[in-house]
Design an enzyme around this catalytic site. Structure first.
Site, PDB file in Angstrom:
ATOM      1  N   ARG A 188       0.915  -1.326  -0.103  1.00 61.31           N
ATOM      2  CA  ARG A 188       0.004   0.077   0.059  1.00 61.31           C
ATOM      3  C   ARG A 188       0.868   1.297  -0.121  1.00 61.31           C
ATOM      4  O   ARG A 188       0.534   2.274   0.470  1.00 61.31           O
ATOM      5  CB  ARG A 188      -0.903  -0.110   1.164  1.00 61.31           C
ATOM      6  N   GLU A 213      -4.750   2.997   6.630  1.00 62.20           N
ATOM      7  CA  GLU A 213      -4.695   2.898   5.034  1.00 62.20           C
ATOM      8  C   GLU A 213      -5.196   4.380   4.483  1.00 62.20           C
ATOM      9  O   GLU A 213      -4.617   4.973   3.698  1.00 62.20           O
ATOM     10  CB  GLU A 213      -5.296   1.770   4.751  1.00 62.20           C
ATOM     11  N   SER A 265     -11.116  -0.341   3.983  1.00 61.75           N
ATOM     12  CA  SER A 265     -10.378  -0.777   5.395  1.00 61.75           C
ATOM     13  C   SER A 265      -9.715   0.373   6.065  1.00 61.75           C
ATOM     14  O   SER A 265      -9.074   1.201   5.294  1.00 61.75           O
ATOM     15  CB  SER A 265      -9.296  -1.750   4.976  1.00 61.75           C
TER      16      SER A 265
HETATM   17  C1  LIG Z   1     -15.945   0.138   0.085  1.00 65.31           C
HETATM   18  C2  LIG Z   1     -14.568   0.532  -0.300  1.00 65.31           C
HETATM   19  C3  LIG Z   1     -13.630  -0.940  -0.598  1.00 65.31           C
HETATM   20  C4  LIG Z   1     -12.202  -0.639  -0.862  1.00 65.31           C
HETATM   21  N1  LIG Z   1     -11.483  -1.914  -0.693  1.00 65.31           N
HETATM   22  C5  LIG Z   1     -10.003  -1.615  -1.041  1.00 65.31           C
HETATM   23  C6  LIG Z   1      -9.343  -2.887  -1.585  1.00 65.31           C
HETATM   24  O1  LIG Z   1      -9.726  -4.004  -1.514  1.00 65.31           O
HETATM   25  N2  LIG Z   1      -7.937  -2.716  -1.793  1.00 65.31           N
HETATM   26  C7  LIG Z   1      -7.565  -1.333  -1.626  1.00 65.31           C
HETATM   27  O2  LIG Z   1      -6.408  -1.138  -1.681  1.00 65.31           O
HETATM   28  N3  LIG Z   1      -8.312  -0.409  -1.485  1.00 65.31           N
HETATM   29  C8  LIG Z   1      -9.673  -0.407  -1.004  1.00 65.31           C
HETATM   30  N4  LIG Z   1     -10.460   0.858  -0.804  1.00 65.31           N
HETATM   31  C9  LIG Z   1      -9.539   2.240  -0.887  1.00 65.31           C
HETATM   32  C10 LIG Z   1      -9.650   2.821  -2.239  1.00 65.31           C
HETATM   33  O3  LIG Z   1     -10.745   2.469  -3.029  1.00 65.31           O
HETATM   34  C11 LIG Z   1      -8.442   2.575  -2.882  1.00 65.31           C
HETATM   35  O4  LIG Z   1      -7.291   3.205  -2.112  1.00 65.31           O
HETATM   36  C12 LIG Z   1      -8.292   3.203  -4.225  1.00 65.31           C
HETATM   37  O5  LIG Z   1      -7.272   2.874  -4.895  1.00 65.31           O
HETATM   38  C13 LIG Z   1      -8.370   5.041  -4.173  1.00 65.31           C
HETATM   39  O6  LIG Z   1      -8.556   5.445  -5.399  1.00 65.31           O
HETATM   40  P1  LIG Z   1      -8.988   6.671  -5.670  1.00 65.31           P
HETATM   41  O7  LIG Z   1      -9.400   7.055  -7.181  1.00 65.31           O
HETATM   42  O8  LIG Z   1     -10.489   7.103  -4.876  1.00 65.31           O
HETATM   43  O9  LIG Z   1      -8.039   7.572  -4.721  1.00 65.31           O
HETATM   44  P2  LIG Z   1      -8.510   9.044  -3.720  1.00 65.31           P
HETATM   45  O10 LIG Z   1      -9.129   8.412  -2.338  1.00 65.31           O
HETATM   46  O11 LIG Z   1      -9.180  10.035  -4.298  1.00 65.31           O
HETATM   47  O12 LIG Z   1      -6.859   9.284  -3.306  1.00 65.31           O
HETATM   48  C14 LIG Z   1      -6.052   8.561  -2.604  1.00 65.31           C
HETATM   49  C15 LIG Z   1      -4.590   8.998  -2.726  1.00 65.31           C
HETATM   50  O13 LIG Z   1      -4.070   8.947  -4.009  1.00 65.31           O
HETATM   51  C16 LIG Z   1      -3.761  10.387  -4.675  1.00 65.31           C
HETATM   52  N5  LIG Z   1      -4.153  10.384  -5.935  1.00 65.31           N
HETATM   53  C17 LIG Z   1      -5.464  10.087  -6.419  1.00 65.31           C
HETATM   54  N6  LIG Z   1      -5.646  10.041  -7.691  1.00 65.31           N
HETATM   55  C18 LIG Z   1      -4.176  10.535  -7.927  1.00 65.31           C
HETATM   56  C19 LIG Z   1      -3.643  10.989  -9.303  1.00 65.31           C
HETATM   57  N7  LIG Z   1      -4.206  10.721 -10.541  1.00 65.31           N
HETATM   58  N8  LIG Z   1      -2.469  11.332  -9.395  1.00 65.31           N
HETATM   59  C20 LIG Z   1      -1.607  11.165  -7.953  1.00 65.31           C
HETATM   60  N9  LIG Z   1      -2.167  11.009  -7.034  1.00 65.31           N
HETATM   61  C21 LIG Z   1      -3.639  10.681  -6.912  1.00 65.31           C
HETATM   62  C22 LIG Z   1      -4.647  11.315  -3.553  1.00 65.31           C
HETATM   63  O14 LIG Z   1      -3.817  12.510  -3.524  1.00 65.31           O
HETATM   64  C23 LIG Z   1      -4.708  10.619  -2.405  1.00 65.31           C
HETATM   65  O15 LIG Z   1      -3.369  10.736  -1.445  1.00 65.31           O
HETATM   66  C24 LIG Z   1     -11.923   0.792  -0.682  1.00 65.31           C
HETATM   67  C25 LIG Z   1     -12.632   1.630  -0.479  1.00 65.31           C
HETATM   68  C26 LIG Z   1     -13.717   1.611  -0.296  1.00 65.31           C
HETATM   69  C27 LIG Z   1     -14.946   2.880  -0.273  1.00 65.31           C
END
Ligand SMILES: Cc1cc2nc3c(=O)[nH]c(=O)nc-3n(C[C@H](O)[C@H](O)[C@H](O)COP(=O)(O)OP(=O)(O)OC[C@H]3O[C@@H](n4cnc5c(N)ncnc54)[C@H](O)[C@@H]3O)c2cc1C
Length: 338
Positions: A178, A303, A228
């Site tokens: 992660r 996380e 998580s």
């Molecule tokens: C119901 C649920 C289940 C989940 N299950 C999992 C799982 O099984 N495994 C897991 O790993 N995660 C899980 N997550 C967490 C999350 O979905 C992941 O971490 C996902 O990859 C985040 O993507 P996001 O686009 O929403 O990023 P955001 O939450 O918007 O951002 C996360 C981080 O990445 C940065 N970021 C986002 N986009 C960019 C970009 N284009 N360039 C540079 N930096 C960027 C942001 O600044 C921030 O620091 C879950 C979340 C939920 C709500």
């Protein structure tokens, strides 16, 4: 802070390849439905739009933060005195050639996973239930079943804070559990190449269906949450079990603070039952961390990432610890009714 709202409006309006909304409630766009107002949300439609936005932000010296679907972010209930750059829908083109996938960073992960399955490619099965964008997933090296997307990444294209393009190889991304170097680089990921393996499309779809089904039965789906909350530490996993088990064992499943609740369904999820504030969530994080530490000797790290009013991002347990220093050390600075 000097009120230069009109200047900000004019500067942002001059940017091509973006859509702009002003005075946006972060609770309205965030997965946790928590967060006060942001000055503006700029949604990228083209890479040129990202470049221009970054140059404008640099010249204005305004705080800004890039987000995808916000599915790993806790915004402060007081809001964010800056501009959110959203890389998501509308920035999601994808091309598949042989076993290489080239996709824009805003593509949704479930959509990308299904596209690769249609093309008879294997590798993204474990990601199909993750509600984020490719840019967010690569930055977080997210995944499930103890895997991370990083093992399939061939190349990452980013734009830095001066609006210049750069590239990272898989090795340069320094993927770990992660973690990736992108979390420290202050850049915007715009495109990613993934290297996948040939497979039978029907078999890949079946595995994806199984992953989605298993998650549906284990995870709370009906209340806003960020997945998580705590990371699983291998040493703790071997002796105590995963974070959800440890939290359940200290009797916190279902525990509430304001509108936030440790999920009755899965104790490593904190759900917003209505009107939760960022402090409610951080307080629960501090309490969980303290109680599990006292019971097991393991300090669990988050996380989930917390965004303060200035747009600084940190692991949520660090913010919780700053606010309630006794929360992790066994002290009593959590309120007495904790
Ligand atoms: C119901 C649920 C289940 C989940 N299950 C999992 C799982 O099984 N495994 C897991 O790993 N995660 C899980 N997550 C967490 C999350 O979905 C992941 O971490 C996902 O990859 C985040 O993507 P996001 O686009 O929403 O990023 P955001 O939450 O918007 O951002 C996360 C981080 O990445 C940065 N970021 C986002 N986009 C960019 C970009 N284009 N360039 C540079 N930096 C960027 C942001 O600044 C921030 O620091 C879950 C979340 C939920 C709500």
């Amino acid at each position: 802070m000097v009120d230069d709202t009109d200047d900000l409006r004019m500067d942002l309006a001059a940017i091509r390849g973006v859509k702009i909304a002003f005075d946006v409630s972060l609770a309205g766009i965030s997965r946790w439905a928590i967060g006060g107002p942001a000055r503006a949300v700029v949604s990228a439609v083209t890479a040129e739009g990202v470049e221009q936005t970054l140059r404008t932000m640099r010249d204005r010296r305004d705080p800004f933060l890039v987000v995808g679907e916000t599915s790993n972010l806790l915004f402060d209930s007081e809001g964010f005195d800056g501009v959110i750059l959203r890389v998501g829908r509308g920035f999601d083109h994808c091309e598949i050639q042989e076993t290489t996938v080239r996709a824009e960073a805003g593509i949704s992960i479930p959509q990308l996973a299904r596209l690769t399955a249609d093309a008879g490619l294997s590798g993204l099965e474990h990601t199909v239930g993750i509600p984020g964008t490719l840019g967010g997933l690569v930055t977080m090296n997210g995944g499930s079943q103890r895997r991370g997307i990083g093992s399939h990444v061939g190349r990452v294209v980013y734009i830095d804070s001066d609006g210049r393009r750069g590239e990272l190889s898989q090795e340069e991304c320094r993927f770990a559990y992660r973690r990736s170097v992108l979390q420290e680089m202050n850049v915007v990921v715009v495109e990613v190449d993934l290297n996948l393996d040939r497979a039978d499309a029907a078999v890949v779809h079946r595995s994806m269906d199984a992953v989605v089904e298993s998650r549906r039965s284990r995870f709370p789906e009906h209340l806003p949450n960020c997945g998580s909350t705590f990371l699983s530490d291998p040493e703790m996993y071997a002796t105590v079990g995963p974070p959800g088990r440890a939290i359940e064992d200290v009797g916190l499943k279902g525990f509430r603070r304001g509108g936030a609740q440790i999920s009755e369904q899965h104790a490593n999820f904190i759900v917003n039952t209505g009107g939760a504030t960022s402090d409610d969530v951080l307080w629960l994080i501090a309490k969980i961390r303290r109680d599990v530490m006292q019971a097991t000797g393991f300090a669990m790290d988050c996380e989930v990432r917390y965004v303060n009013k200035q747009g600084e991002v940190s692991a949520a347990h660090e913010a919780a610890q700053q606010r309630w220093p006794g929360g992790t050390s066994g002290g009593d600075s959590l309120p007495a009714h904790a």
